[in-house]
Design a protein around this motif. Sequence first.
Motif, PDB file in Angstrom:
ATOM      1  N   GLU A  42       0.817  -1.219   0.000  1.00 47.01           N
ATOM      2  CA  GLU A  42       0.000   0.000   0.000  1.00 47.01           C
ATOM      3  C   GLU A  42       0.853   1.273   0.000  1.00 47.01           C
ATOM      4  O   GLU A  42       0.385   2.341   0.382  1.00 47.01           O
ATOM      5  CB  GLU A  42      -0.959   0.014   1.194  1.00 47.01           C
ATOM      6  CG  GLU A  42      -1.933  -1.161   1.195  1.00 47.01           C
ATOM      7  CD  GLU A  42      -2.896  -1.101   2.370  1.00 47.01           C
ATOM      8  OE1 GLU A  42      -2.938  -0.053   3.039  1.00 47.01           O
ATOM      9  OE2 GLU A  42      -3.575  -2.105   2.609  1.00 47.01           O
ATOM     10  N   SER A  43       2.105   1.149  -0.426  1.00 44.84           N
ATOM     11  CA  SER A  43       2.978   2.317  -0.499  1.00 44.84           C
ATOM     12  C   SER A  43       3.101   2.784  -1.946  1.00 44.84           C
ATOM     13  O   SER A  43       2.746   2.068  -2.891  1.00 44.84           O
ATOM     14  CB  SER A  43       4.376   1.974   0.032  1.00 44.84           C
ATOM     15  OG  SER A  43       5.051   1.117  -0.867  1.00 44.84           O
ATOM     16  N   GLU A  44       3.624   3.984  -2.128  1.00 42.65           N
ATOM     17  CA  GLU A  44       3.850   4.503  -3.472  1.00 42.65           C
ATOM     18  C   GLU A  44       4.914   3.688  -4.199  1.00 42.65           C
ATOM     19  O   GLU A  44       4.791   3.437  -5.405  1.00 42.65           O
ATOM     20  CB  GLU A  44       4.263   5.974  -3.411  1.00 42.65           C
ATOM     21  CG  GLU A  44       4.646   6.582  -4.741  1.00 42.65           C
ATOM     22  CD  GLU A  44       3.527   6.608  -5.772  1.00 42.65           C
ATOM     23  OE1 GLU A  44       3.792   7.004  -6.922  1.00 42.65           O
ATOM     24  OE2 GLU A  44       2.370   6.242  -5.439  1.00 42.65           O
ATOM     25  N   LEU A  45       5.948   3.250  -3.498  1.00 45.08           N
ATOM     26  CA  LEU A  45       6.972   2.433  -4.140  1.00 45.08           C
ATOM     27  C   LEU A  45       6.372   1.135  -4.661  1.00 45.08           C
ATOM     28  O   LEU A  45       6.676   0.690  -5.774  1.00 45.08           O
ATOM     29  CB  LEU A  45       8.111   2.139  -3.162  1.00 45.08           C
ATOM     30  CG  LEU A  45       9.263   1.277  -3.704  1.00 45.08           C
ATOM     31  CD1 LEU A  45       9.866   1.892  -4.958  1.00 45.08           C
ATOM     32  CD2 LEU A  45      10.330   1.087  -2.634  1.00 45.08           C
ATOM     33  N   ASN A  46       5.487   0.530  -3.893  1.00 42.33           N
ATOM     34  CA  ASN A  46       4.844  -0.697  -4.343  1.00 42.33           C
ATOM     35  C   ASN A  46       3.910  -0.423  -5.524  1.00 42.33           C
ATOM     36  O   ASN A  46       3.790  -1.248  -6.442  1.00 42.33           O
ATOM     37  CB  ASN A  46       4.061  -1.340  -3.206  1.00 42.33           C
ATOM     38  CG  ASN A  46       3.552  -2.722  -3.568  1.00 42.33           C
ATOM     39  OD1 ASN A  46       4.327  -3.642  -3.801  1.00 42.33           O
ATOM     40  ND2 ASN A  46       2.235  -2.868  -3.657  1.00 42.33           N
ATOM     41  N   PRO A 112       9.640  13.864  -7.156  1.00 40.63           N
ATOM     42  CA  PRO A 112       8.492  14.590  -7.735  1.00 40.63           C
ATOM     43  C   PRO A 112       7.199  14.361  -6.964  1.00 40.63           C
ATOM     44  O   PRO A 112       6.957  13.277  -6.422  1.00 40.63           O
ATOM     45  CB  PRO A 112       8.398  14.024  -9.152  1.00 40.63           C
ATOM     46  CG  PRO A 112       9.775  13.557  -9.469  1.00 40.63           C
ATOM     47  CD  PRO A 112      10.325  13.039  -8.170  1.00 40.63           C
ATOM     48  N   THR A 113       6.347  15.380  -6.929  1.00 42.09           N
ATOM     49  CA  THR A 113       5.068  15.268  -6.216  1.00 42.09           C
ATOM     50  C   THR A 113       3.990  14.603  -7.059  1.00 42.09           C
ATOM     51  O   THR A 113       2.993  14.133  -6.517  1.00 42.09           O
ATOM     52  CB  THR A 113       4.571  16.665  -5.795  1.00 42.09           C
ATOM     53  OG1 THR A 113       4.488  17.505  -6.958  1.00 42.09           O
ATOM     54  CG2 THR A 113       5.526  17.288  -4.788  1.00 42.09           C
ATOM     55  N   GLY A 114       4.151  14.559  -8.379  1.00 37.77           N
ATOM     56  CA  GLY A 114       3.124  13.989  -9.256  1.00 37.77           C
ATOM     57  C   GLY A 114       3.278  12.489  -9.425  1.00 37.77           C
ATOM     58  O   GLY A 114       4.340  12.020  -9.845  1.00 37.77           O
ATOM     59  N   PRO A 115       2.237  11.696  -9.136  1.00 39.78           N
ATOM     60  CA  PRO A 115       2.309  10.242  -9.311  1.00 39.78           C
ATOM     61  C   PRO A 115       2.651   9.821 -10.737  1.00 39.78           C
ATOM     62  O   PRO A 115       3.424   8.878 -10.939  1.00 39.78           O
ATOM     63  CB  PRO A 115       0.911   9.766  -8.907  1.00 39.78           C
ATOM     64  CG  PRO A 115       0.398  10.833  -7.994  1.00 39.78           C
ATOM     65  CD  PRO A 115       0.953  12.108  -8.518  1.00 39.78           C
ATOM     66  N   ASP A 116       2.090  10.508 -11.736  1.00 38.14           N
ATOM     67  CA  ASP A 116       2.382  10.163 -13.129  1.00 38.14           C
ATOM     68  C   ASP A 116       3.837  10.453 -13.467  1.00 38.14           C
ATOM     69  O   ASP A 116       4.472   9.702 -14.214  1.00 38.14           O
ATOM     70  CB  ASP A 116       1.458  10.925 -14.078  1.00 38.14           C
ATOM     71  CG  ASP A 116       0.009  10.467 -13.985  1.00 38.14           C
ATOM     72  OD1 ASP A 116      -0.231   9.355 -13.467  1.00 38.14           O
ATOM     73  OD2 ASP A 116      -0.878  11.221 -14.419  1.00 38.14           O
ATOM     74  N   ASP A 117       4.363  11.552 -12.935  1.00 41.56           N
ATOM     75  CA  ASP A 117       5.774  11.875 -13.157  1.00 41.56           C
ATOM     76  C   ASP A 117       6.671  10.794 -12.574  1.00 41.56           C
ATOM     77  O   ASP A 117       7.658  10.379 -13.199  1.00 41.56           O
ATOM     78  CB  ASP A 117       6.126  13.217 -12.513  1.00 41.56           C
ATOM     79  CG  ASP A 117       5.518  14.394 -13.252  1.00 41.56           C
ATOM     80  OD1 ASP A 117       5.153  14.230 -14.433  1.00 41.56           O
ATOM     81  OD2 ASP A 117       5.403  15.474 -12.642  1.00 41.56           O
ATOM     82  N   ARG A 118       6.340  10.329 -11.384  1.00 40.67           N
ATOM     83  CA  ARG A 118       7.165   9.293 -10.749  1.00 40.67           C
ATOM     84  C   ARG A 118       7.137   8.005 -11.567  1.00 40.67           C
ATOM     85  O   ARG A 118       8.172   7.351 -11.745  1.00 40.67           O
ATOM     86  CB  ARG A 118       6.692   9.042  -9.315  1.00 40.67           C
ATOM     87  CG  ARG A 118       6.975  10.200  -8.359  1.00 40.67           C
ATOM     88  CD  ARG A 118       6.782   9.802  -6.908  1.00 40.67           C
ATOM     89  NE  ARG A 118       5.390   9.522  -6.585  1.00 40.67           N
ATOM     90  CZ  ARG A 118       4.523  10.417  -6.129  1.00 40.67           C
ATOM     91  NH1 ARG A 118       4.899  11.680  -5.947  1.00 40.67           N
ATOM     92  NH2 ARG A 118       3.280  10.077  -5.841  1.00 40.67           N
ATOM     93  N   GLU A 264       5.917   4.602   2.883  1.00 41.55           N
ATOM     94  CA  GLU A 264       4.970   4.559   3.992  1.00 41.55           C
ATOM     95  C   GLU A 264       3.648   3.911   3.575  1.00 41.55           C
ATOM     96  O   GLU A 264       3.168   4.140   2.459  1.00 41.55           O
ATOM     97  CB  GLU A 264       4.696   5.966   4.504  1.00 41.55           C
ATOM     98  CG  GLU A 264       5.875   6.606   5.217  1.00 41.55           C
ATOM     99  CD  GLU A 264       5.556   8.004   5.700  1.00 41.55           C
ATOM    100  OE1 GLU A 264       4.419   8.475   5.442  1.00 41.55           O
ATOM    101  OE2 GLU A 264       6.429   8.628   6.329  1.00 41.55           O
ATOM    102  N   PRO A 265       3.040   3.119   4.447  1.00 42.14           N
ATOM    103  CA  PRO A 265       1.715   2.560   4.152  1.00 42.14           C
ATOM    104  C   PRO A 265       0.712   3.674   3.867  1.00 42.14           C
ATOM    105  O   PRO A 265       0.692   4.692   4.573  1.00 42.14           O
ATOM    106  CB  PRO A 265       1.355   1.803   5.434  1.00 42.14           C
ATOM    107  CG  PRO A 265       2.665   1.498   6.085  1.00 42.14           C
ATOM    108  CD  PRO A 265       3.552   2.657   5.749  1.00 42.14           C
ATOM    109  N   GLY A 266      -0.067   3.508   2.821  1.00 37.65           N
ATOM    110  CA  GLY A 266      -1.058   4.516   2.471  1.00 37.65           C
ATOM    111  C   GLY A 266      -0.520   5.649   1.625  1.00 37.65           C
ATOM    112  O   GLY A 266      -1.245   6.599   1.342  1.00 37.65           O
ATOM    113  N   SER A 267       0.742   5.560   1.204  1.00 38.95           N
ATOM    114  CA  SER A 267       1.341   6.654   0.430  1.00 38.95           C
ATOM    115  C   SER A 267       1.116   6.528  -1.075  1.00 38.95           C
ATOM    116  O   SER A 267       1.533   7.399  -1.833  1.00 38.95           O
ATOM    117  CB  SER A 267       2.838   6.742   0.708  1.00 38.95           C
ATOM    118  OG  SER A 267       3.506   5.553   0.293  1.00 38.95           O
ATOM    119  N   ALA A 268       0.464   5.461  -1.517  1.00 38.27           N
ATOM    120  CA  ALA A 268       0.225   5.287  -2.955  1.00 38.27           C
ATOM    121  C   ALA A 268      -0.512   6.499  -3.519  1.00 38.27           C
ATOM    122  O   ALA A 268      -1.473   6.983  -2.929  1.00 38.27           O
ATOM    123  CB  ALA A 268      -0.576   4.016  -3.213  1.00 38.27           C
TER     124      ALA A 268
END
Length: 277
Positions: A42-46, A112-118, A264-268
């Motif tokens: 549930e993280s952004e990295l995942n 970057p703050t943008g999910p698409d950019d990452r 972090e959990p929930g960072s997706a």
Amino acid sequence: MIDLGLDDPQVAEMFNRALQVIDGPVEDCWGEFLKARDDIKESELNRLYEAMPRGPVDITGVIGVGLETARSCLYQISHIIQNPVPTSPVVLQTLLRAALVGSARTLFVMLPTGPDDRLERACKVVARDTESGRQSMEQFAKFEGMQAFGAPQDLVDKLSRHRKELWPNGNPPGDGRIVEGMSAVMYEALELAGMGEELGHDILKDHVTWLWNTYSGLAHGYFWPRLLLTISGDRRVPGDFPLDLHQVATATHMALLATLSRMEPGSALTTDTVRGE
């Protein structure tokens, strides 16, 4: 003996600050990363991992190796200097160059703050890593004298397919274009850490350009860096090594903070800005 210009009290102060960043925040965050890396659900990295094509190279590995390289090289510089261990300037400079690239590659994806950019940047760095591996292993597969080190053809084929899935329209961006992006994000990270306010924004921008080009030249064994200004009088040490060390240490700290935030959990899909501590 290496002259780093430490007779100047301001230079010596910056040098001590650099070592404090390496031995303090960088080591602390590295320990946190080692504890957190096995549970990134549930993280952004995942999310980045799940959103990308599966293959021999993945974004979690690329980020992990970038951080390990940066932290390990800085740790070694600190160890050499503080013990002290006999060395030469190029050893410290080559270690610093590797730390610079490892931290910048991580920042390029994670800051970057943008999910698409990452996601787009994650695809770029994994595609470049994969293509580099494919090119090398394609040669290794043809080994006749060192067959034990030859790459299996099925691995070469997997890397080729994976690269095409990651970047279907031609070759992925070359190192030059990625370095341009990494230098821009390095500047952004140091700004977030407050270095622009401390040094001046124009100085910081120029210093990032200095770091990329000078340490690339030093690591490649070029002569031209010895033509540059040196604060120490030692032509083997261009510029201000203590300041360079501090900036790369600070960037590595920011890279670790960015990664911990995106783990972090929930960072997706988070749009939060990474902040220095």
